[in-house]
Structure formats: C-alpha cells, structure tokens
Design an enzyme around this catalytic site. Structure first.
Site, mmCIF file in Angstrom:
data_model
loop_
_atom_site.group_PDB
_atom_site.id
_atom_site.type_symbol
_atom_site.label_atom_id
_atom_site.label_comp_id
_atom_site.label_asym_id
_atom_site.label_seq_id
_atom_site.Cartn_x
_atom_site.Cartn_y
_atom_site.Cartn_z
ATOM 1 N N ASN A 69 48.677 37.131 50.539
ATOM 2 C CA ASN A 69 49.225 35.786 50.332
ATOM 3 C C ASN A 69 50.354 35.904 49.314
ATOM 4 O OD1 ASN A 69 49.762 33.125 49.746
ATOM 5 N ND2 ASN A 69 47.776 32.703 48.793
ATOM 6 N N LYS A 116 52.378 33.704 48.323
ATOM 7 C CA LYS A 116 52.570 32.458 47.548
ATOM 8 C C LYS A 116 54.068 32.119 47.459
ATOM 9 C CE LYS A 116 48.211 33.356 45.244
ATOM 10 N NZ LYS A 116 47.360 33.176 44.070
ATOM 11 N N HIS A 160 43.671 26.424 50.001
ATOM 12 C CA HIS A 160 43.774 27.387 48.893
ATOM 13 C C HIS A 160 43.606 26.626 47.579
ATOM 14 C CE1 HIS A 160 45.408 30.202 46.012
ATOM 15 N NE2 HIS A 160 45.143 31.145 46.900
ATOM 16 N N GLU A 184 45.105 26.622 44.916
ATOM 17 C CA GLU A 184 46.329 26.057 44.332
ATOM 18 C C GLU A 184 46.725 24.771 45.048
ATOM 19 O OE1 GLU A 184 48.331 29.799 44.673
ATOM 20 O OE2 GLU A 184 46.938 30.550 43.156
ATOM 21 N N GLU A 238 37.286 32.333 47.034
ATOM 22 C CA GLU A 238 38.176 32.685 45.930
ATOM 23 C C GLU A 238 37.748 31.903 44.692
ATOM 24 O OE1 GLU A 238 42.237 34.294 47.437
ATOM 25 O OE2 GLU A 238 42.368 32.145 47.238
ATOM 26 N N GLY A 289 44.542 35.519 39.796
ATOM 27 C CA GLY A 289 45.683 35.820 38.932
ATOM 28 C C GLY A 289 45.305 36.077 37.483
ATOM 29 N N SER A 303 42.122 38.554 42.081
ATOM 30 C CA SER A 303 42.416 39.795 41.344
ATOM 31 C C SER A 303 41.958 41.060 42.077
ATOM 32 C CB SER A 303 41.826 39.739 39.931
ATOM 33 O OG SER A 303 42.450 38.699 39.183
HETATM 34 P P1 13P Z 1 45.426 37.182 42.957
HETATM 35 O O1 13P Z 1 45.089 38.347 43.870
HETATM 36 O O2 13P Z 1 46.806 37.236 42.391
HETATM 37 O O3 13P Z 1 44.354 36.949 41.952
HETATM 38 O O4 13P Z 1 45.436 35.876 43.909
HETATM 39 C C1 13P Z 1 44.382 35.648 44.757
HETATM 40 C C2 13P Z 1 44.768 34.570 45.695
HETATM 41 O O5 13P Z 1 44.889 33.419 45.303
HETATM 42 C C3 13P Z 1 45.017 34.930 47.097
HETATM 43 O O6 13P Z 1 45.102 33.815 47.903
#
Ligand code: 13P
Length: 255
Positions: free
Chosen positions: A9, A11, A95, A97, A169, A175, A215
C-alpha cells in the site's frame, strides 16, 4: 489451501516516475511467482502508469479506496467501473487512515464493500483497534463490531469466489515500527476467523484470507507468515523500498 497475498500500500507517496520505477523493479526481481500473489496499490493518479509498466505480468493492481455509487455528482470520487477500466482487481476498504483520518463510517464502508464485490473487485476490508481501545481491553469488541457492520448483507457467492479478503491492521502498529508479535497477530487472526464462521459460515471462513499489516518488514515477514491463520501481509512503508518489499515477497514464496 489459502494462497498468500502480499500487498504494497503505497498510500499518498511517490511521484509518477517513482511509482513506475518501483513497479518495474519489483517486476524485475520477482520473476517466477508460484506460491504467493503480489499486489501493488499506488495512488489513484498513478494507477494507469503502473498498469502499463506491469502489463499482463504476475503482479496485480489495487486501489486504495472506491466510492459506492456507480456514477453521478460525487465530486472527487472514483467508481468501481473506473477502476476496472484501468485493470484494477483489488481495492482497500476501510483502511484505518480512511476510518480515523478521513472519518469514514461503518455504514459507508459496508456500502463500498457491497459495491466493489458486486462488480467483481476483490475487497480488502481492513479492521483493527487503536492503542486506546487496546489498552482499555476493547480490541475484540471493536474488531467484532467492524466485521459485523462492514460485512452486513455480503453475498455468500462473492465470498466463495474469493472476493473478500480481511486485513487486520492494529492502528498502534501502523508506521510506528511496533509490529504485533507473530503470536499476538495469530491469536487475533484466529479470533477473526472464528467470528467470520459465525457471521458468514464455517466453510467460507476457512477460505477467506486474512492479511496482517502494521510495521511489516523483510526481517519479520517470515515469522508472521509462518502462522497458520496469517494468509498474507499488507505492507506500508517497507513496500516503498525495493529490497524490503522483494524480501517480503520472497519470504512468502518460501512458505
Ligand atoms: P506500515 O507498514 O508503514 O506500518 O503501514 C501499514 C499499513 O497501513 C498498510 O496498509
């Protein structure tokens, strides 16, 4: 036997040139995929360019979101049909976010999942608790609610065709560099599968792939993928680095 799904992803990262370059490098370094599916999820505006780069290869193309209406006065939104036209096969829905930064509701996410799966896109429905929810002992309750609300009225046929993937997640792991331990992830995935058995059916629950995200990196991919209920990984930051993402894909190929 559930085929592992490794997704990157991207983003809101990478320019057009960077997106094309990254896709090209991943293609070059993962020639013969047999055990796992690999999915690239660029920003909307770069999907077309990435589609041209990967062509009809083993790499799959995804989108980070979709709207639930087919067409009309919905400024800024993108429909399932528009995604299908670009060669997109998978779409992220809910997601964290989108839930926590953009403010999408369970009701909207349910409509999105119904729209995407009825148009033959694979919907990757994301669930996961925040740190506060975890610390107050509410993780299971939150995840169960997200599953019940998001999967309402989803047809058993689309699930049987493999059009539903769940991504767990935990928000506190995204992150932050703080990955859930493989044991913790496995425990939550097993919980999710047991709830899917109740909400949908025991047979279909065994077929649904459940990805872990938060992560993930080359160094921890293999031990996560070794767990029986972890059927793939949804990778953010590490998917932007060729060596990391290729390492994660290779960890899945060795399973
Ligand atoms: P990270 O791998 O940067 O922690 O992000 C995970 C994520 O949100 C994938 O959709």
């Amino acid at each position: 036997m559930r085929t592992k799904l490794i997704a990157g992803n991207w983003k809101m990262n990478l320019s057009r040139v960077e997106s094309v370059t990254l896709a090209g490098e991943i293609l070059h370094h993962t020639p013969a995929m047999t055990q796992a599916q690999v999915l690239l999820i660029p920003a909307f505006v770069h999907i077309d360019a990435v589609a041209q780069t990967i062509g009809k290869s083993h790499l799959l193309l995804g989108a980070q979101d979709v709207y639930f209406e087919r067409s009309g006065a919905f400024t800024g939104e993108v429909s399932t049909e528009m995604l299908l036209e670009l060669g997109v096969s998978h779409v992220l829905i809910g997601h964290s976010e989108r839930r926590h930064v953009i403010g999408e509701t369970d009701a909207m996410l349910n409509k999105k999942l119904l729209a995407a799966t009825s148009e033959k896109l694979v919907g990757i429905y994301c669930v996961g608790e925040t740190l506060q929810e975890r610390n107050s002992g509410k993780a299971a309750e939150v995840i169960l609610h997200q599953l019940q609300a998001g999967l309402a009225n989803l047809s058993h046929d689309v699930i049987a065709q493999g059009h539903l993937v769940i991504a767990y997640e935990p928000v506190w792991a995204i992150g932050t560099g703080q990955t859930a331990t493989p044991d913790h992830a496995q425990e939550t995935h097993a919980f999710i599968r047991s709830r899917l058995a109740e909400i949908i059916s025991p047979d279909l629950a065994e077929q649904i792939r459940i990805q872990y995200g938060g992560s993930v990196k080359k160094a921890n991919a293999a031990e996560l993928l070794a767990k029986p209920d972890i059927d793939g990984l949804l990778v953010g930051g590490a998917s932007l680095i060729v060596e990391e993402f290729v390492g994660i894909i290779k960890a899945a190929e060795l399973k």
